[in-house]
Design a protein around this motif. Sequence first.
Motif, mmCIF file in Angstrom:
data_model
loop_
_atom_site.group_PDB
_atom_site.id
_atom_site.type_symbol
_atom_site.label_atom_id
_atom_site.label_comp_id
_atom_site.label_asym_id
_atom_site.label_seq_id
_atom_site.Cartn_x
_atom_site.Cartn_y
_atom_site.Cartn_z
ATOM 1 N N MET A 94 0.843 -1.183 0.000
ATOM 2 C CA MET A 94 0.000 0.000 0.000
ATOM 3 C C MET A 94 0.885 1.241 0.000
ATOM 4 N N ALA A 95 0.460 2.243 -0.716
ATOM 5 C CA ALA A 95 1.242 3.465 -0.862
ATOM 6 C C ALA A 95 1.349 4.202 0.471
ATOM 7 N N ASP A 96 2.495 4.819 0.676
ATOM 8 C CA ASP A 96 2.754 5.629 1.863
ATOM 9 C C ASP A 96 2.311 7.060 1.545
ATOM 10 N N VAL A 97 1.106 7.427 1.993
ATOM 11 C CA VAL A 97 0.530 8.737 1.682
ATOM 12 C C VAL A 97 0.148 9.429 2.985
ATOM 13 N N THR A 98 0.551 10.693 3.097
ATOM 14 C CA THR A 98 0.214 11.514 4.260
ATOM 15 C C THR A 98 -0.453 12.780 3.761
ATOM 16 N N ILE A 99 -1.528 13.161 4.423
ATOM 17 C CA ILE A 99 -2.239 14.387 4.076
ATOM 18 C C ILE A 99 -2.533 15.186 5.342
ATOM 19 N N TYR A 100 -2.048 16.421 5.362
ATOM 20 C CA TYR A 100 -2.410 17.365 6.417
ATOM 21 C C TYR A 100 -3.708 18.009 5.961
ATOM 22 N N SER A 101 -4.706 18.064 6.835
ATOM 23 C CA SER A 101 -6.016 18.519 6.411
ATOM 24 C C SER A 101 -6.744 19.267 7.518
ATOM 25 N N VAL A 159 -6.680 4.010 -1.896
ATOM 26 C CA VAL A 159 -5.446 4.363 -1.194
ATOM 27 C C VAL A 159 -5.754 4.649 0.266
ATOM 28 N N ASP A 160 -5.074 3.935 1.152
ATOM 29 C CA ASP A 160 -5.116 4.273 2.567
ATOM 30 C C ASP A 160 -4.117 5.398 2.779
ATOM 31 N N PHE A 161 -4.491 6.365 3.578
ATOM 32 C CA PHE A 161 -3.593 7.486 3.821
ATOM 33 C C PHE A 161 -3.615 7.847 5.298
ATOM 34 N N LYS A 162 -2.525 8.432 5.723
ATOM 35 C CA LYS A 162 -2.426 8.927 7.086
ATOM 36 C C LYS A 162 -2.888 10.378 7.062
ATOM 37 N N GLU A 163 -3.954 10.668 7.784
ATOM 38 C CA GLU A 163 -4.491 12.027 7.828
ATOM 39 C C GLU A 163 -4.070 12.701 9.130
ATOM 40 N N LEU A 164 -3.489 13.875 8.994
ATOM 41 C CA LEU A 164 -3.095 14.679 10.142
ATOM 42 C C LEU A 164 -3.941 15.941 10.128
ATOM 43 N N ASN A 165 -4.912 16.011 11.035
ATOM 44 C CA ASN A 165 -5.849 17.127 11.071
ATOM 45 C C ASN A 165 -5.237 18.264 11.881
ATOM 46 N N VAL A 166 -5.094 19.421 11.253
ATOM 47 C CA VAL A 166 -4.443 20.572 11.890
ATOM 48 C C VAL A 166 -5.423 21.453 12.655
ATOM 49 N N GLN A 225 0.115 10.677 -14.043
ATOM 50 C CA GLN A 225 1.306 10.477 -13.206
ATOM 51 C C GLN A 225 0.988 9.982 -11.797
ATOM 52 N N LEU A 226 -0.274 10.108 -11.375
ATOM 53 C CA LEU A 226 -0.607 9.765 -9.987
ATOM 54 C C LEU A 226 -0.482 8.272 -9.715
ATOM 55 N N ASP A 227 -1.066 7.434 -10.570
ATOM 56 C CA ASP A 227 -1.020 5.992 -10.316
ATOM 57 C C ASP A 227 0.409 5.452 -10.256
ATOM 58 N N PRO A 228 1.290 5.821 -11.206
ATOM 59 C CA PRO A 228 2.671 5.351 -11.089
ATOM 60 C C PRO A 228 3.368 5.846 -9.816
ATOM 61 N N MET A 229 3.058 7.079 -9.431
ATOM 62 C CA MET A 229 3.662 7.629 -8.219
ATOM 63 C C MET A 229 3.194 6.849 -6.987
ATOM 64 N N LEU A 230 1.904 6.536 -6.945
ATOM 65 C CA LEU A 230 1.369 5.733 -5.839
ATOM 66 C C LEU A 230 1.985 4.348 -5.825
ATOM 67 N N ALA A 231 2.163 3.756 -7.000
ATOM 68 C CA ALA A 231 2.764 2.413 -7.103
ATOM 69 C C ALA A 231 4.203 2.416 -6.601
ATOM 70 N N ARG A 232 4.965 3.434 -6.954
ATOM 71 C CA ARG A 232 6.357 3.533 -6.492
ATOM 72 C C ARG A 232 6.439 3.707 -4.978
ATOM 73 N N ALA A 233 5.449 4.382 -4.395
ATOM 74 C CA ALA A 233 5.467 4.649 -2.956
ATOM 75 C C ALA A 233 4.954 3.459 -2.163
ATOM 76 N N GLY A 234 4.431 2.465 -2.857
ATOM 77 C CA GLY A 234 3.821 1.323 -2.181
ATOM 78 C C GLY A 234 4.742 0.325 -1.712
#
Length: 86
Positions: free
Chosen positions: A1-8, A27-34, A77-86
């Motif tokens: 699974m892709a390593d995704v972080t979103i500040y929101s 995509v599972d993502f780590k959400e950091l609520n500010v 470009q998003l799908d390849p980027m997600l695949a590389r981060a997985g």
Amino acid sequence: MADVTIYSSDFCPFCHRAKALLSSKGVDFKELNVDGNPELRAEMMHKAQQRTVPQIWIGQSHVGGCDDLYALERTGQLDPMLARAG
């Protein structure tokens, strides 16, 4: 699974759009609520050199905000980027 972080923020429509796109791709993502967390917002601003949410990282790459995420999607470009981060 892709390593995704979103500040929101709960009050940000662009955050909701970005999370919806990622979720639609499974995509599972780590959400950091500010919201109400000035230390976390300061951390985001230091890392991203941006004040606005969302701020998104895929792996170690800072993508930027919602418009940047959708631009990656439009250009294929998003799908390849997600695949590389997985």
